[in-house]
Design an enzyme around this catalytic site. Structure first.
Site, PDB file in Angstrom:
ATOM      1  N   ARG A 177       6.329   1.197   9.482  1.00 33.03           N
ATOM      2  CA  ARG A 177       6.393   2.069  10.634  1.00 33.03           C
ATOM      3  C   ARG A 177       5.397   3.198  10.377  1.00 33.03           C
ATOM      4  O   ARG A 177       5.360   3.737   9.271  1.00 33.03           O
ATOM      5  CB  ARG A 177       7.820   2.616  10.673  1.00 33.03           C
ATOM      6  CG  ARG A 177       8.225   3.215  11.967  1.00 33.03           C
ATOM      7  CD  ARG A 177       9.675   3.700  11.873  1.00 33.03           C
ATOM      8  NE  ARG A 177       9.994   4.448  13.067  1.00 33.03           N
ATOM      9  CZ  ARG A 177       9.653   5.712  13.250  1.00 33.03           C
ATOM     10  NH1 ARG A 177       9.025   6.396  12.309  1.00 33.03           N
ATOM     11  NH2 ARG A 177       9.956   6.308  14.387  1.00 33.03           N
ATOM     12  N   ASP A 178       4.572   3.545  11.367  1.00 34.48           N
ATOM     13  CA  ASP A 178       3.636   4.658  11.240  1.00 34.48           C
ATOM     14  C   ASP A 178       2.764   4.547   9.987  1.00 34.48           C
ATOM     15  O   ASP A 178       2.605   5.510   9.233  1.00 34.48           O
ATOM     16  CB  ASP A 178       4.420   5.987  11.244  1.00 34.48           C
ATOM     17  CG  ASP A 178       3.502   7.177  11.497  1.00 34.48           C
ATOM     18  OD1 ASP A 178       2.449   6.980  12.138  1.00 34.48           O
ATOM     19  OD2 ASP A 178       3.831   8.284  11.047  1.00 34.48           O
ATOM     20  N   HIS A 201      12.260   1.715  -1.552  1.00 35.17           N
ATOM     21  CA  HIS A 201      10.959   1.024  -1.601  1.00 35.17           C
ATOM     22  C   HIS A 201      11.028  -0.192  -2.517  1.00 35.17           C
ATOM     23  O   HIS A 201      10.450  -1.233  -2.237  1.00 35.17           O
ATOM     24  CB  HIS A 201       9.862   1.952  -2.134  1.00 35.17           C
ATOM     25  CG  HIS A 201       9.702   3.205  -1.353  1.00 35.17           C
ATOM     26  ND1 HIS A 201      10.195   4.405  -1.784  1.00 35.17           N
ATOM     27  CD2 HIS A 201       9.122   3.433  -0.159  1.00 35.17           C
ATOM     28  CE1 HIS A 201       9.914   5.336  -0.898  1.00 35.17           C
ATOM     29  NE2 HIS A 201       9.274   4.778   0.111  1.00 35.17           N
ATOM     30  N   GLN A 208       0.864  -1.189   0.000  1.00 33.44           N
ATOM     31  CA  GLN A 208       0.000   0.000   0.000  1.00 33.44           C
ATOM     32  C   GLN A 208       0.892   1.226   0.000  1.00 33.44           C
ATOM     33  O   GLN A 208       1.842   1.294   0.783  1.00 33.44           O
ATOM     34  CB  GLN A 208      -0.860  -0.056   1.266  1.00 33.44           C
ATOM     35  CG  GLN A 208      -1.024   1.216   2.051  1.00 33.44           C
ATOM     36  CD  GLN A 208      -2.113   2.104   1.482  1.00 33.44           C
ATOM     37  OE1 GLN A 208      -3.113   1.603   0.958  1.00 33.44           O
ATOM     38  NE2 GLN A 208      -1.926   3.408   1.551  1.00 33.44           N
ATOM     39  N   THR A 209       0.597   2.196  -0.878  1.00 30.18           N
ATOM     40  CA  THR A 209       1.421   3.409  -0.839  1.00 30.18           C
ATOM     41  C   THR A 209       0.659   4.629  -1.336  1.00 30.18           C
ATOM     42  O   THR A 209      -0.288   4.506  -2.104  1.00 30.18           O
ATOM     43  CB  THR A 209       2.723   3.224  -1.648  1.00 30.18           C
ATOM     44  OG1 THR A 209       3.511   4.394  -1.536  1.00 30.18           O
ATOM     45  CG2 THR A 209       2.459   2.942  -3.112  1.00 30.18           C
ATOM     46  N   ARG A 210       1.094   5.809  -0.859  1.00 34.84           N
ATOM     47  CA  ARG A 210       0.545   7.078  -1.352  1.00 34.84           C
ATOM     48  C   ARG A 210       1.685   7.996  -1.794  1.00 34.84           C
ATOM     49  O   ARG A 210       1.498   9.190  -1.973  1.00 34.84           O
ATOM     50  CB  ARG A 210      -0.309   7.775  -0.274  1.00 34.84           C
ATOM     51  CG  ARG A 210       0.218   7.707   1.138  1.00 34.84           C
ATOM     52  CD  ARG A 210      -0.569   8.589   2.064  1.00 34.84           C
ATOM     53  NE  ARG A 210       0.071   9.876   2.154  1.00 34.84           N
ATOM     54  CZ  ARG A 210       0.956  10.226   3.094  1.00 34.84           C
ATOM     55  NH1 ARG A 210       1.293   9.385   4.045  1.00 34.84           N
ATOM     56  NH2 ARG A 210       1.482  11.427   3.104  1.00 34.84           N
ATOM     57  N   ILE A 214      -9.303  43.213   2.740  1.00 30.02           N
ATOM     58  CA  ILE A 214      -9.159  43.368   4.192  1.00 30.02           C
ATOM     59  C   ILE A 214      -8.988  41.983   4.820  1.00 30.02           C
ATOM     60  O   ILE A 214      -8.111  41.759   5.635  1.00 30.02           O
ATOM     61  CB  ILE A 214     -10.401  44.064   4.789  1.00 30.02           C
ATOM     62  CG1 ILE A 214     -10.524  45.481   4.233  1.00 30.02           C
ATOM     63  CG2 ILE A 214     -10.275  44.120   6.318  1.00 30.02           C
ATOM     64  CD1 ILE A 214     -11.752  46.241   4.729  1.00 30.02           C
ATOM     65  N   HIS A 247      10.935   5.011  -4.498  1.00 30.98           N
ATOM     66  CA  HIS A 247      12.356   5.221  -4.804  1.00 30.98           C
ATOM     67  C   HIS A 247      13.072   3.887  -4.625  1.00 30.98           C
ATOM     68  O   HIS A 247      12.441   2.855  -4.376  1.00 30.98           O
ATOM     69  CB  HIS A 247      12.911   6.314  -3.903  1.00 30.98           C
ATOM     70  CG  HIS A 247      12.176   7.610  -4.061  1.00 30.98           C
ATOM     71  ND1 HIS A 247      12.179   8.321  -5.243  1.00 30.98           N
ATOM     72  CD2 HIS A 247      11.361   8.294  -3.213  1.00 30.98           C
ATOM     73  CE1 HIS A 247      11.414   9.389  -5.104  1.00 30.98           C
ATOM     74  NE2 HIS A 247      10.901   9.401  -3.883  1.00 30.98           N
ATOM     75  N   ALA A 268      -0.049   4.737   7.438  1.00 33.44           N
ATOM     76  CA  ALA A 268      -1.160   5.701   7.270  1.00 33.44           C
ATOM     77  C   ALA A 268      -1.177   6.752   8.382  1.00 33.44           C
ATOM     78  O   ALA A 268      -2.230   7.146   8.885  1.00 33.44           O
ATOM     79  CB  ALA A 268      -2.505   4.987   7.195  1.00 33.44           C
TER      80      ALA A 268
HETATM   81  S1  PPS Z   1     -13.385  42.031   2.869  1.00 31.59           S
HETATM   82  O1  PPS Z   1     -13.768  42.116   4.286  1.00 31.59           O
HETATM   83  O2  PPS Z   1     -12.046  41.503   2.729  1.00 31.59           O
HETATM   84  O3  PPS Z   1     -14.372  41.277   2.088  1.00 31.59           O
HETATM   85  O4  PPS Z   1     -13.362  43.517   2.327  1.00 31.59           O
HETATM   86  P1  PPS Z   1     -12.795  44.002   0.899  1.00 31.59           P
HETATM   87  O5  PPS Z   1     -13.371  43.174  -0.183  1.00 31.59           O
HETATM   88  O6  PPS Z   1     -11.332  44.105   0.955  1.00 31.59           O
HETATM   89  O7  PPS Z   1     -13.443  45.419   0.719  1.00 31.59           O
HETATM   90  C1  PPS Z   1     -12.990  46.461   1.428  1.00 31.59           C
HETATM   91  C2  PPS Z   1     -13.198  47.773   0.670  1.00 31.59           C
HETATM   92  O8  PPS Z   1     -14.585  48.103   0.628  1.00 31.59           O
HETATM   93  C3  PPS Z   1     -14.808  49.407   1.170  1.00 31.59           C
HETATM   94  N1  PPS Z   1     -15.845  49.245   2.212  1.00 31.59           N
HETATM   95  C4  PPS Z   1     -15.719  48.623   3.419  1.00 31.59           C
HETATM   96  N2  PPS Z   1     -14.670  48.086   4.079  1.00 31.59           N
HETATM   97  C5  PPS Z   1     -14.873  47.549   5.280  1.00 31.59           C
HETATM   98  N3  PPS Z   1     -16.076  47.502   5.899  1.00 31.59           N
HETATM   99  C6  PPS Z   1     -17.156  48.035   5.294  1.00 31.59           C
HETATM  100  N4  PPS Z   1     -18.349  47.995   5.890  1.00 31.59           N
HETATM  101  C7  PPS Z   1     -17.002  48.627   4.000  1.00 31.59           C
HETATM  102  N5  PPS Z   1     -17.856  49.224   3.138  1.00 31.59           N
HETATM  103  C8  PPS Z   1     -17.124  49.570   2.057  1.00 31.59           C
HETATM  104  C9  PPS Z   1     -13.491  49.931   1.630  1.00 31.59           C
HETATM  105  O9  PPS Z   1     -13.192  50.967   0.744  1.00 31.59           O
HETATM  106  C10 PPS Z   1     -12.485  48.829   1.441  1.00 31.59           C
HETATM  107  O10 PPS Z   1     -11.420  49.198   0.594  1.00 31.59           O
HETATM  108  P2  PPS Z   1      -9.865  49.220   1.029  1.00 31.59           P
HETATM  109  O11 PPS Z   1      -9.122  49.039  -0.248  1.00 31.59           O
HETATM  110  O12 PPS Z   1      -9.610  48.065   1.981  1.00 31.59           O
HETATM  111  O13 PPS Z   1      -9.654  50.536   1.654  1.00 31.59           O
END
Ligand code: PPS
Length: 568
Positions: free
Chosen positions: A288-289, A202, A193-195, A473, A199, A291
C-alpha cells in the site's frame, strides 16, 4: 536445468587494463564532482542495476520518460536519470566532449561522453513524474533547490565502482546476486524493498509472500538515499541482520541496494521492479502506498494508496516480474498470532502500532511490546534514538538587533547548566561574526552564509548529544527553514521568536546602531533599510517588553519540558 533469467547482464565497466589507461588520460579532461545522489545513480548504471540504460539519459530519452515513461526506442523506463550540473560547469562543456566523473574525494569512477546538454523544464518534470509541482514532495524540493540547472546526457564508460567502507559483504551487484541464485539453485526469488526497520509484521508478511509465490526471499533494503528523516542505514542494517535469524535457514538472504530513492510512488514502484528484475528476482512485493512521499502542501497524500499496485500490475509482464500483493498484517491478541487484516476472526482484538506511535514511544522512552518487534531490533533503535530527554537539541532565537536574544539566551544557558547533564554551547550573533564569519557583511547572500554556518555547527552539536543555543537575527524564512532541516535530522529544533517591536529596539538602542542606521551611516540595517520576515509558526514567541528576562528564559524551559527535551 537451465536458469535463463539468471544469465549475466551487461555492465558498463571496461577491463582493468583499459581502466588504468583511461585513468592516466583523464587528467586532461574536465572533471565533475558527483553529488551523493549521482554516485548512487552511477553505481547502478555501471553495474547493470539500471539495465538497459547505458549512460545518463539523452534529451530525447528524457522527454519520452517524462511524458510517457518510455525511452526513445519504446522501452519502458519510468524515472529520469540525468547528470544535473551547474550553469557555470555547463558553460565550459560542449556535446562531443568527454568528462571525468569523480567521487567526493576526487577518485575517478567513469567517463561520460557528452552527447546532449540542455536546460530542462523542471516544473514539467515535477508535474509529470511526481504528479505535482509541490516542494512538499522531497524529490520536487530536490529538483528545484538542490539539482543543477542543466542536464548532461550520453554514454558512460565505467572505470571503477564507488568505494563503500561499510557492510561490504552485504552489498551485491546484480551479477553477484544472479551468480548466488544460480549457485544455490534459487529459481523463483521474491524481493522485498524497504527503507524501514523490519518488525514482526514485516517478517510475517515477507514469509507469507515467499510461501505464496513458492519462492525464496530476498530482503533488499535501500541504503543509498531514502526519505529525509528516515532511520539511518547503519542502524537499519544492524536491525535487518537481527531479523535474519527469524526466517527458516537457507530460504532467505539479505542484500543492500545503493539506490537513491525518489519517493515517486507508482512510477517508483515500476522502477523498483525493473531494478529487481535486473538483480535476478522473479517477483516483487508491492505494498500500500509503495515509495510514498507523505503529504502534499494541502495535507493530502500525493498518490492514492493502491495507485502503485495498479500501475505495476499493468506493466508487470512487460518488465518480466510478478507482483505479490502486500497484505497488511495485524496482531490478534486472543490467538497471539499475526493475521492478514482481511482474515481476522470475528470479534477478535486487533493490536497494531503505527510508525508515528513507535516514534513517540521511542522518543519518550516508553515500552515497545514484544508482540510488535524483536528485542534485538528494539535495542538497536533505542541505541540510535534515545529518549528525547537524552538527545541533543537546538534552541534558535531570532529577532531584531537589540531585541534581547542574547540576554535571554545567556539566562537560558545558565539555567540549563544549573540542571546539568548535557553540554551547552551559545552561538551568539556577535560572537559568531567574530570567530566564524569575520569576513562577511550584511547582504542577503552573506547573511545566509552566516546563518548556514551557525546551522551547521548547531547540527553537529545536536548530533553529538549537546545543546546549542543560537541567537542571530536570521531575518529570512527560507534560511531558517534550511537550518531547521539540517538540525531535525539529529534532534529537535526549537525556534523562539524574540518579538520585541522595532520601535522598542530603536528606543533601547543599546549599541547606538539604530541611530547610525537612521543617519545612513550603516547600510542594510535590519528593520531600517533591510527586511525581517517574521516567523509564522515558531515553537515559542516571547514578549520582552512587558516580561522580565528571567521569566522569558523560564518560558523557554517550560517549552523544552513540554516537548520532552528536559526531564521534569
Ligand atoms: S544575521 O542577519 O543573522 O546574519 O545577523 P547577525 O549575525 O545576527 O548579526 C547581527 C549583529 O550585527 C550588528 N550589525 C547589524 N545587524 C543588522 N544589520 C546590519 N546592517 C548590521 N551591522 C551590524 C548588530 O549589532 C547585530 O547584533 P545583535 O546581537 O543582533 O544586536
Amino acid at each position: 536445468m537451465s536458469l535463463p533469467n539468471l544469465a549475466p547482464i551487461p555492465e558498463l565497466y571496461v577491463s582493468y587494463e583499459s581502466a588504468q589507461k583511461l585513468k592516466e588520460e583523464a587528467g586532461n579532461l574536465p572533471s565533475w564532482d558527483l553529488t551523493p545522489r549521482q554516485i548512487c545513480d552511477l553505481e547502478l548504471l555501471m553495474n547493470g542495476g539500471f539495465n538497459p540504460l547505458k549512460g545518463f539519459m539523452t534529451e530525447e530519452d528524457y522527454n519520452g520518460v517524462v511524458e510517457n515513461m518510455r525511452l526513445s526506442d519504446g522501452t519502458l523506463w519510468p524515472m529520469p536519470i540525468n547528470l544535473d550540473v551547474s550553469e557555470d560547469f555547463a558553460a565550459k562543456i560542449e556535446p562531443g566532449q568527454d568528462i571525468a566523473l569523480r567521487d567526493q574525494e576526487g577518485v575517478i569512477l567513469a567517463i561520460l561522453s557528452v552527447t546532449d546538454l540542455w536546460t530542462p523544464d523542471k516544473a514539467r518534470e515535477a508535474e509529470k513524474v511526481f504528479g505535482a509541482n509541490d516542494i512538499a514532495h522531497p524529490s520536487v524540493n530536490y529538483l528545484h533547490n538542490a539539482a543543477g540547472k542543466v542536464y548532461l546526457g550520453g554514454p558512460v564508460t565505467g572505470i571503477q565502482p564507488p568505494v563503500h567502507y561499510d557492510f561490504k559483504a552485504r552489498r551485491d551487484t546484480p551479477n553477484e546476486l544472479r551468480a548466488y541464485f544460480r549457485k544455490v539453485g534459487w529459481r523463483r526469488v521474491v524481493a522485498f524493498q524497504t527503507r524501514n526497520p523490519l518488525h514482526r509484521a514485516h517478517q510475517e508478511l515477507t514469509f507469507r509472500a515467499a510461501k505464496e509465490a513458492q519462492a525464496n526471499l530476498l530482503i533488499h533494503p535501500v541504503v543509498g538515499m531514502t526519505k529525509p528523516g528516515d532511520i539511518d542505514h547503519f542502524t537499519r542494517v544492524r536491525c535487518y541482520e537481527a531479523v535474519l535469524d527469524q526466517y527458516p535457514a537457507s530460504t532467505t538472504t539479505l542484500s543492500l541496494l545503493n539506490l537513491a530513492m525518489r519517493m515517486g510512488g507508482p512510477r517508483e514502484a515500476l522502477w523498483h521492479g525493473i531494478i529487481r528484475k535486473n538483480h535476478g528476482c522473479t517477483h516483487m512485493i508491492v505494498g500500500r502506498d509503495h515509495a510514498g512521499p507523505g503529504k502534499n502542501s494541502q495535507g493530502k497524500d500525493f498518490y492514492g494508496p493502491y495507485e502503485a499496485q495498479e500501475l505495476f500490475k499493468k506493466h508487470a509482464a512487460e518488465i518480466g516480474i510478478e507482483m505479490v500483493d502486500f497484505k497488511q498484517m495485524v496482531y490478534v491478541q486472543e490467538k497471539a498470532q499475526y493475521f492478514p487484516v482481511d482474515e481476522v476472526p470475528e470479534g477478535a482484538t486487533v493490536l497494531d502500532i503505527s510508525g508515528t506511535e513507535l516514534r513517540r514511544r521511542l522518543a519518550e522512552g516508553l515500552e515497545i511490546p514484544d508482540w510488535f518487534s524483536f528485542p534485538d531490533v528494539v535495542a538497536e533503535l533505542r541505541r540510535t534514538r534515545p529518549a528525547r530527554s537524552k538527545q541533543g537539541f537546538t534552541v534558535f532565537f531570532t529577532g531584531f538587533s537589540g531585541s534581547g536574544k542574547s540576554t535571554v539566551a545567556n539566562a537560558l544557558m545558565v539555567k540549563l547548566m544549573e540542571m546539568g547533564g548535557r553540554p551547552v554551547t551559545l552561538l551568539d550573533g556577535d560572537v559568531v561574526r567574530k570567530h566564524l564569519s569575520s569576513e562577511l557583511g550584511f547582504s542577503k547572500e552573506h547573511r545566509d552564509i552566516n546563518i548556514k554556518r551557525i546551522g551547521y555547527v548547531a547540527s553537529e552539536i545536536t548530533k553529538n548529544g549537546g545543546i546549542a543555543l543560537c541567537a542571530p537575527i536570521a531575518p529570512y524564512t527560507s534560511t531558517r527553514r534550511a537550518v531547521r532541516e539540517m538540525i531535525e535530522q539529529y534532534g529537535a529544533f526549537v525556534e523562539v521568536h524574540v518579538a520585541t517591536s522595532l520601535e522598542e529596539c530603536e528606543r533601547r538602542d543599546r549599541k547606538g546602531l539604530y541611530k547610525l542606521a537612521r543617519e545612513g551611516k550603516i547600510k542594510e540595517f535590519t528593520g531600517i533599510s533591510d527586511p525581517y520576515e517574521v516567523p509564522e509558526n515558531p515553537e515559542l514567541r516571547l514578549d520582552t517588553e512587558n516580561v522580565e528576562v528571567d521569566n522569558c528564559a523560564h518560558q523557554v524551559i517550560l517549552k523544552l519540558e513540554a516537548m520532552g527535551l528536559i526531564a521534569v
